[in-house]
Design an enzyme around this catalytic site. Structure first.
Site: not given
Length: 641
Positions: A45-46, A332, A403, A437, A443
């Site tokens: 995506l980046a 998280r 992750h 994060r 995203l």
């Protein structure tokens, strides 16, 4: 090579910095853009959004990916959603609240200016993707639907069932293909970057290996953009695609780029538990499931009854108990540690007691199975295929797993590293997430950097580079290419008896134990003693069959594992030096009376950026600090209770 560590944050009020920057940034005229070449490494995506946007602006772009197609970038695996401050739910969201939640979620270890810019451009991302045809879920009246993610008390996560990353990447891929057809972007699939080339201290190209033929090539450019993702696979087992690796950013680090906060790794609480030694990766169950699933374990230790046999009063919904304000949507890092604590207390479920239940019975009773299927059907299908269990009738078993990585190459406000011309975007840089994060923000950052930030900041550098691009005949290109060839020959020439994966697994187990969900000084020092021993045995005993002049996946993996065996030492060095707990970096020596992370803002409210000092050998890196200034928010102990 290392200049002053300047973040280059614009002056002025926080909510005016980005608009002021754009008003005064240097520009490159359309006629001159045709004279400039930009290399983009990575097509997720980046990288994909950056290559497509720069190509549309008129630059000559070369985009490289080691997959056979940009569509197979790891971004496709993202499931739950993408954050934006649209406030369609009219439940109190705003750009400032998204900014605040992100800073707080990262435990006050990220730059205010970068995070506020991210929150500002988030709304434009949604508009862009809708226009591309991304099939976001919609409410009955036609508005885009939202759901909640951890660390937020509003609904701001846009989603396409459990396939959000895939759908966003397809939209990005369409934009990229349009520029490939137009001739502004040239795509190089099955090509891996093995070194960055510096000329007069500026990043002016890369050295690559064609993974199909083994051919080594040099590519010159006016600037280099790294969009190569994170390094979670250093742990061997993670939720990342098997090919995800640290090589591009680590090779840039060896050439002088500072590596920031490498100890900041994220453990995701919602993963299918490890089932045996045969596994090469783990499978994520999206955080979105915690919107409707309730996490619990039995109250009694060693309770082996099936979940339907355990009555309500004998269950501990520990997230709801410990964090009543956020419940099952606690961030998280907190949720992962809580799961580990429950299992360490002997109340875990499943084989080995390494699991907790994620139960949808209440949601199905309240909403109906049809609604749950509409929201999460593909995730339930994945779970059943892997475990053989039907989560509509029996709770899922989940356990934390590696992750995302919040650390990455250090960049300034322009997304440029300390090496002039070397820009780093998406998960490959350190800039936006601090020590943890929030879900659905990966995203958001990738597309923000590629579509809306880099196209404004890159010209600041490129405006002064017209006519300065070297050719691949420059001595620095020959030097870098020779180094790459010698490293490959050395690796194949070991001809030992142990497989690459056996070394990777050994390293990963050590890191998970000593630098995983919890760390302490003694364990980190032990890891720092053992990692060089493993690395030494690797270079004496590894076996890489085949040659470098052919399709050779063993050679690919060997190069990446060799980098991990060096990078792991940097991770543990950083974790030992940061003598505090914050977010995903939980030092057991520093915790509150109720077991939460205890920060030391006096000594550690800064980004740690490490400079390679080895000159070809492994030597202690040099630490640079960037103090984190909090002008808008007040530093406070994070609480989700």
């Amino acid at each position: 090579m290392i200049g002053t560590l300047e973040s280059r944050i614009p002056s002025g009020p926080l909510d005016k910095k980005w608009s002021s920057y754009k008003d005064h940034a240097r520009l490159v005229s359309p006629a001159n853009r045709r004279k400039l070449d930009v290399i983009v490494v990575g097509s997720g995506l980046a990288g994909g959004s950056a290559a497509a946007t720069l190509g549309e602006q008129g630059y000559n772009v070369k985009c490289f990916c080691f997959q056979d197609s940009p569509r197979r970038a790891h971004s496709i695996a993202a499931q739950g959603g993408i954050n934006a401050a649209k406030n369609y739910q009219n439940d109190g969201d705003s750009v400032f609240r998204l900014f605040y939640d992100t800073i707080k979620g990262g435990d006050f270890r990220s730059r205010e200016a970068n995070v506020y810019r991210l929150a500002e451009v988030s709304n434009s991302i949604i508009d862009q993707c809708v226009e591309q045809g991304v099939p976001f879920a919609r409410e009955y009246g036609g508005l885009l639907a939202n759901r909640s993610f951890g660390g937020a008390q509003v609904s701001r996560t846009f989603y396409a069932r459990g396939q959000t990353g895939q759908q966003l990447l397809l939209g990005c891929y369409q934009a990229l293909c349009r520029q490939i057809a137009a001739g502004t972007v040239k795509m190089f699939p099955h090509t891996e970057m093995l070194d960055v080339v510096l000329v007069d201290g500026h990043a002016k190209g890369i050295i690559t290996r064609n993974l199909e033929t083994g051919d080594i090539h040099a590519h010159a450019s006016d600037a280099v953009v790294l969009a190569t993702g994170g390094y979670g696979n250093v742990f061997y087992l993670s939720t990342n695609a098997r090919g995800s690796n640290v090589t591009a950013t680590y090779r840039a680090y060896r050439k002088g780029a500072l590596f920031a906060n490498p100890c900041y790794t994220q453990i995701h609480p919602t993963c299918i538990p490890v089932s045996g030694q045969h596994q090469s990766k783990l499978t994520l169950m999206s955080e979105s499931l915690r919107n409707d699933g309730r996490v619990w374990v039995p109250n009694k230790q060693g309770d082996t009854r099936s979940p339907e046999q355990i009555p309500e009063e004998e269950r501990d919904y520990y997230l709801e108990r410990k964090y009543p304000s956020f419940g099952n949507l606690a961030p998280r890092d907190i949720s992962s540690r809580s799961a580990k604590e429950a299992c360490d207390d002997g109340r875990g479920v499943g084989p080995g007691g390494r699991g907790v239940f994620l139960d949808f019975a209440d949601a199905i009773n309240r909403l109906g199975e049809t609604t749950i299927r509409e929201r999460y059907g593909n995730l339930f299908d994945i779970y059943e295929k892997i475990t053989g269990e039907d989560a509509y009738n029996r709770p899922m078993r989940i356990y934390p797993a590696v992750h995302y990585t919040m650390g990455g190459l250090w960049v300034d406000y322009n997304l440029m590293s300390n090496v002039p011309g070397l820009h780093v975007i998406g998960e490959a840089n350190f800039s936006d997430h601090g020590a943890n994060r929030l879900g659905a923000s990966a995203l958001m950052q990738g597309l923000a950097d590629g579509y809306f930030v880099l196209p404004y900041t890159l010209p600041t550098y490129l405006a002064g580079q017209i006519g300065k691009r070297p050719t691949v005949d420059h001595p620095e290109f020959h030097k870098a290419e020779t180094g790459v060839r010698e490293r490959i020959s050395k690796m194949i020439g070991v001809n030992g008896t142990r497989s690459v994966d056996s070394f990777h697994r050994e390293l990963g187990l050590l890191l998970w134990d000593k630098c995983g969900m919890a760390r302490n000084a003694a364990g980190l020092r032990e890891a720092l003693r053992k990692i060089p021993e493993i690395r030494g045995r690797f270079w004496r005993e590894v076996r890489v069959p085949g040659s470098g002049e052919e399709f050779n996946q063993s050679l690919e993996r060997a190069g990446r594992v060799a980098d991990y065996l060096e990078f792991a030492e940097l991770m543990c060095t950083d974790a030992l030096e940061r003598d505090e707990s914050c977010g995903g970096h939980f030092r057991e020596e520093h915790q509150t009376p109720d077991g939460e992370a205890l920060r030391d803002d006096v000594n550690f409210a800064s980004a740690f950026a490490w400079e390679f000092q080895g000159n070809g050998t492994i030597a202690p890196p040099k630490l640079h600090r960037e103090p984190l200034e909090f002008e808008t928010l007040e530093l406070a102990q994070r609480s989700y209770k």
